[in-house]
Structure formats: structure tokens, C-alpha cells
Design an enzyme around this catalytic site. Structure first.
Site, PDB file in Angstrom:
ATOM      1  N   THR A 122       1.440   5.867 -43.491  1.00  0.00           N
ATOM      2  CA  THR A 122       1.834   5.399 -44.818  1.00  0.00           C
ATOM      3  C   THR A 122       1.784   6.577 -45.778  1.00  0.00           C
ATOM      4  O   THR A 122       0.713   7.157 -46.006  1.00  0.00           O
ATOM      5  CB  THR A 122       0.899   4.284 -45.296  1.00  0.00           C
ATOM      6  OG1 THR A 122       0.959   3.203 -44.360  1.00  0.00           O
ATOM      7  CG2 THR A 122       1.302   3.783 -46.671  1.00  0.00           C
ATOM      8  N   ARG A 154      -1.808  -5.902 -39.176  1.00  0.00           N
ATOM      9  CA  ARG A 154      -3.048  -6.453 -39.720  1.00  0.00           C
ATOM     10  C   ARG A 154      -4.161  -6.218 -38.716  1.00  0.00           C
ATOM     11  O   ARG A 154      -4.022  -6.581 -37.542  1.00  0.00           O
ATOM     12  CB  ARG A 154      -2.900  -7.947 -39.990  1.00  0.00           C
ATOM     13  CG  ARG A 154      -1.885  -8.309 -41.051  1.00  0.00           C
ATOM     14  CD  ARG A 154      -1.622  -9.801 -41.032  1.00  0.00           C
ATOM     15  NE  ARG A 154      -1.092 -10.230 -39.732  1.00  0.00           N
ATOM     16  CZ  ARG A 154      -0.979 -11.491 -39.357  1.00  0.00           C
ATOM     17  NH1 ARG A 154      -1.370 -12.460 -40.148  1.00  0.00           N
ATOM     18  NH2 ARG A 154      -0.475 -11.793 -38.167  1.00  0.00           N
ATOM     19  N   ASN A 211       2.660  -4.123 -49.468  1.00  0.00           N
ATOM     20  CA  ASN A 211       1.201  -4.197 -49.544  1.00  0.00           C
ATOM     21  C   ASN A 211       0.719  -4.456 -50.968  1.00  0.00           C
ATOM     22  O   ASN A 211      -0.245  -5.199 -51.186  1.00  0.00           O
ATOM     23  CB  ASN A 211       0.575  -2.911 -49.003  1.00  0.00           C
ATOM     24  CG  ASN A 211       0.445  -2.947 -47.484  1.00  0.00           C
ATOM     25  OD1 ASN A 211       0.804  -3.920 -46.844  1.00  0.00           O
ATOM     26  ND2 ASN A 211      -0.059  -1.873 -46.914  1.00  0.00           N
ATOM     27  N   GLY A 260     -10.126  -5.542 -49.217  1.00  0.00           N
ATOM     28  CA  GLY A 260     -10.650  -4.239 -48.808  1.00  0.00           C
ATOM     29  C   GLY A 260      -9.827  -3.701 -47.658  1.00  0.00           C
ATOM     30  O   GLY A 260      -8.664  -4.058 -47.488  1.00  0.00           O
ATOM     31  N   CYS A 263      -5.764  -0.427 -46.048  1.00  0.00           N
ATOM     32  CA  CYS A 263      -4.393  -0.483 -46.569  1.00  0.00           C
ATOM     33  C   CYS A 263      -4.310  -0.837 -48.048  1.00  0.00           C
ATOM     34  O   CYS A 263      -3.863  -0.020 -48.858  1.00  0.00           O
ATOM     35  CB  CYS A 263      -3.567  -1.472 -45.751  1.00  0.00           C
ATOM     36  SG  CYS A 263      -3.271  -0.954 -44.056  1.00  0.00           S
ATOM     37  N   ARG A 331     -14.057   0.195 -44.176  1.00  0.00           N
ATOM     38  CA  ARG A 331     -13.444   0.871 -45.319  1.00  0.00           C
ATOM     39  C   ARG A 331     -13.177  -0.112 -46.463  1.00  0.00           C
ATOM     40  O   ARG A 331     -12.516  -1.123 -46.276  1.00  0.00           O
ATOM     41  CB  ARG A 331     -12.146   1.561 -44.892  1.00  0.00           C
ATOM     42  CG  ARG A 331     -12.376   2.838 -44.113  1.00  0.00           C
ATOM     43  CD  ARG A 331     -11.091   3.444 -43.596  1.00  0.00           C
ATOM     44  NE  ARG A 331     -10.509   2.657 -42.516  1.00  0.00           N
ATOM     45  CZ  ARG A 331      -9.419   3.010 -41.845  1.00  0.00           C
ATOM     46  NH1 ARG A 331      -8.786   4.130 -42.163  1.00  0.00           N
ATOM     47  NH2 ARG A 331      -8.958   2.250 -40.877  1.00  0.00           N
TER      48      ARG A 331
END
Length: 462
Positions: A122, A154, A211, A260, A263, A331
Site C-alpha cells: 500500500t 482482512r 480503507n 486498529g 491498515c 499493531r
């Protein structure tokens, strides 16, 4: 088709295993010798359901291999896919493209014959142009084209998402490159799955736009949850009533402690930075970022309130640490700011997660970790469900009630039946539902609503 994938992280491994399962010859390339050695032994560096089985099968068939020597893999490839990390820079939040540019230089040094260089990572809009210039400067004699092929995976369902996606997006300014990538995805086209082919910059933007929209949707339903608590409504039924409208859809309408993962936080911030560079205001996205950050911190206040306003010296059992179930990814997990906020007011934290314990230990200090959820809850003043793992949703509330010190339960994921929780003596606090002065939530939904939920599409946050 021969494919080299630079980077054996989350996206690279899933892409490699799935492409090999379609009959392509795939080589995964990584500079980390220990990781490559482990992959050759079938040891997975990440937890992703079904990926280990798919990868092992492709290796046995001779369609998937791993190496630290990029040059021969790149030279033999028809398609070279760059799938390295683009973490946010600490100083400004923009995507760090150092690994992408380094991969581009490595690809340039070794390509042979016409090669399609695909950016799977990305990246900000215009990065494909940069990669094209880098390769052109290093190898002005080379025949190549740079394309964008964003991923929409996902965590927890990535294998299915790759093999049965809603769509495939190919961004290519070169017709020959577009044709090669369309052929690579032929197994999906034969299933009737749309393959959207567009210009490279458009494809780069599609990823960020998708997103960011989903992140806004999550922030929206979370704000509705706050309003529901104030006016005496039930956010679960609000989400159901909204999600059954085909124009809206049910996905990402689960109220919770904030989004969270790898992404949404990174991509919304990167898109915002790009808009600022071009003098375009993206106020909705900007407010979504602010709202999500504030929500994560606000969840600690909900726990403190459930403790009667006093958290100092109290024992808090956190069940579920990863940002979502079926992944070990910590993350931007909402559990991190929650735990840190509770620690600042003197709470003692006990924690359990089915898969994320190793990663959590590296991020959290002064937390006592437990392999068993009941041991984690033993003697606790309050139990907080942060991540709706199947194993945690299936906890025996009777057994849980026998081991806790105080029967106080905060359910951030609507995982537990409130009637069942009350039957076992729990005072239950949840998001977006009517609450009385004892922080106990109202009775469950009507039979009609329960029936509608059973037949509604799955509502899942990424």
C-alpha cells in the site's frame, strides 16, 4: 506464469501461497535468512488461519519456494511483485517508502526480458511513477512496466479474501502489462469475479479510498453508540436497521473500542497527508482519525466507571489483546492505550490472548500474562473483553463467576448474552446500549430483532 514476490510478510506470504495454488510458479524473496530458513521448514512467521496448509501444499507440489537470493528469482520472473512494508514515519505519519524504493533498485538490477513490476504494497498515489523512474535510471535498457495491484485482505480471513475477493484491481498504464496481470488472475475471472482495470494512479487511490471509507463507517457507528447510551437506544439494533439497507451494507457496523491493525490507522493518515500535499481538504477522514484516537482513550473511562470510579490498586483482567480475532497482530490494537491508561491511574493489569501474547509482551510493560483465560480472571476486580475471539465468546460464565473477586464484566464486543451474564451474578457494562445507575444493561432484544440478526449479513470490522 513465473512470479517473484519481494517480501515475505503478511501480504507477501498470502499472495505467494494463493498464486501458487492456482498453478503459478512462485518464489518468495526476503533478506531475513532466519525467516527464509524457517519458511523452508514450514514454520510460519505469522498466524493466519489456513495459510500454513495452503503453503505446505504448494511447496510439496514444487510451485512455491523461498530464497534470500533475489537476482535469479527476479531474472526468471514474468511478474515481480513488491510486497514490502510501508510503515508510517514517526515524524509525520506519512508512509515510509524506504523498503519499496530499495526493492525497486534490486529489481532493476536483475530483470531480464519484459517484466511487469507490480506494487502490492500500500503506497501513496504516485509511487508507481517513482518506481518507474528508479528502474529506468538503473536500467535504461530494460523492458518493463510498473503496475499497481492493491490488496484487500482482512487479517483472519486473508486466504479466502484472496481466493474469493469482491473484486481485483489492476492499475496499469501499459496495455501489455495489463494483459499479463489479467491472465495471472484468470482463475478469478472465470468465477465471475470483477477484474477492474484502470490507470496506475487510480488503482493506488482506490486502495486508500476504500480503507478510509470503512474507517469512517466504524467511527460513525461508534459515535452512534455513544448517542444510543445517552438516549436509551440499542446500537446493535440501530446497526441492524442500517445494515439491511443495501445502499449501506452491514460490514463495519459493529460498535467497539475503535479500529486498529496494520491498515486503517496507517492508510487514513497517509491519505490525509497526500491530500494536504495537494491542497485538498479531507475533513471527514481527518475527523474520523481524531474520533478513533479519542475513542481508544475513552474506553479506559468506561472501565473505571464500571469499577465505581476508583481503579487504583484494582486488578483488571483483559481478555483479548489483538486488534481483531484470528490474528496475532498487535499493531494499533485498542488494548494498548486502554491498558496504558488504566496503569496510569494505578490499576494492576492481567492479560490473556489466544494468539497475540508474544507480540503483546514486546509492547506492554508491567502486565502479568496468562495462557488460560480463567487463570487470568482469577481474583480480578473486573473482567474486560477487548477482542471477540471465538474461544473467549464461548467462555463458561458460571466458571468465570466462581474465580473472579468481583462479578463485574465490561464487554466491548457484545460477545455475551446479558441475560446469561446477569444469571451468573455479573454486573455487565457494554457499548451503545441502555444502562441503569448500576451500569447493568437492559434486557436483550425482542424476538423479532433476534431473528433478523440471525439472518443478517455478517458485520465484521477489519
Amino acid at each position: 506464469m513465473k512470479i517473484a514476490i519481494i517480501g515475505t510478510g503478511y501480504v507477501g506470504l498470502v499472495s505467494a501461497a494463493c498464486l501458487a495454488s492456482w498453478g503459478h510458479e512462485v518464489v518468495g524473496v526476503d533478506k531475513d535468512a532466519a525467516k527464509i530458513a524457517a519458511l523452508r521448514q514450514g514454520v510460519m512467521p505469522i498466524y493466519e488461519p489456513g495459510l500454513d496448509v495452503l503453503m505446505a501444499q504448494a511447496v510439496r507440489q514444487g510451485l512455491l519456494s523461498f530464497t534470500t537470493d533475489a537476482a535469479p528469482a527476479i531474472a526468471a520472473a514474468d511478474v515481480v511483485m513488491i510486497a514490502v512494508g510501508t510503515p508510517p514515519r514517526l515524524r509525520d505519519g506519512e508512509a515510509d517508502l524506504a523498503f519499496v524504493y530499495a526493492a525497486a533498485k534490486e529489481v532493476a538490477a536483475s530483470i531480464s526480458g519484459f517484466t511487469v513490476v507490480v506494487v502490492k504494497s500500500t503506497v501513496p498515489i504516485g509511487t508507481g511513477d517513482d518506481i518507474e523512474r528508479i528502474i529506468g535510471r538503473v536500467r535504461p535498457d530494460a523492458g518493463f512496466a510498473v503496475a499497481s495491484n492493491p490488496e484487500f485482505l482482512r487479517q483472519g480471513s486473508a486466504v479466502t479474501d484472496f481466493q474469493q475477493p469482491d473484486r481485483v484491481v489492476i492499475g496499469a498504464d501499459d496495455e501489455r502489462a495489463a494483459g499479463i496481470l489479467q491472465a495471472m488472475y484468470e482463475p478469478l475471472r472465470l468465477q465471475g469475479i470483477p477484474v477492474v482495470t484502470t490507470k496506475r494512479r487510480t488503482a493506488e487511490l482506490i486502495k486508500y479510498a476504500a480503507n478510509a471509507f470503512l474507517a469512517v463507517k466504524i467511527s460513525y457507528i461508534n459515535e452512534m453508540a455513544d448517542l444510543c447510551e445517552s438516549v436509551g437506544a440499542d446500537v446493535r439494533d440501530v446497526a441492524l436497521g442500517m445494515g439491511l439497507d443495501r445502499r449501506i451494507g452491514a460490514s463495519c457496523l459493529n460498535a467497539g473500542p475503535g479500529y486498529g491493525g496494520s491498515c486503517f490507522p496507517k492508510d487514513t493518515l497517509a491519505l490525509l497527508r497526500t491530500s494536504q500535499d495537494h491542497g485538498v481538504a479531507l475533513r471527514i477522514i481527518q475527523e474520523s482519525i481524531v474520533a478513533n484516537d479519542a475513542r481508544k482513550r475513552r474506553m479506559a473511562l468506561k472501565v473505571i466507571d464500571a469499577l465505581g470510579g476508583h481503579a487504583e490498586g484494582r486488578s483488571v483482567a483483559i481478555l483479548g489483546l489483538t486488534f481483531k480475532p484470528e490474528t496475532d497482530d498487535m499493531r494499533e490494537a485498542p488494548s494498548i492505550p486502554l491498558i496504558e491508561a488504566l496503569q496510569r491511574v494505578g490499576a494492576r493489569i492481567r492479560a490473556h490472548d489466544p494468539q497475540g501474547m508474544a507480540n503483546a509482551r514486546a509492547l506492554l510493560d508491567e502486565v502479568e500474562f496468562f495462557d488460560d483465560p480463567y487463570e487470568c480472571a482469577a481474583g480480578a476486580d473486573i473482567v474486560v473483553l477487548m477482542t471477540d475471539w471465538r474461544a473467549l465468546k464461548a467462555l463458561d460464565l458460571g466458571r468465570l463467576a466462581r474465580v473472579v473477586k468481583e462479578r463485574v464484566l465490561v464487554d466491548f464486543r457484545h460477545a455475551f448474552d446479558p441475560i446469561e451474564a446477569r444469571r451468573h451474578g455479573f454486573v455487565l457494562s457494554a457499548i451503545g446500549v441502555p444502562q441503569d445507575k448500576n451500569t447493568d444493561i437492559s434486557t436483550g432484544p425482542t424476538p423479532a430483532i433476534r431473528s433478523a440478526r440471525r439472518h443478517s449479513p455478517v458485520m465484521e470490522n477489519r
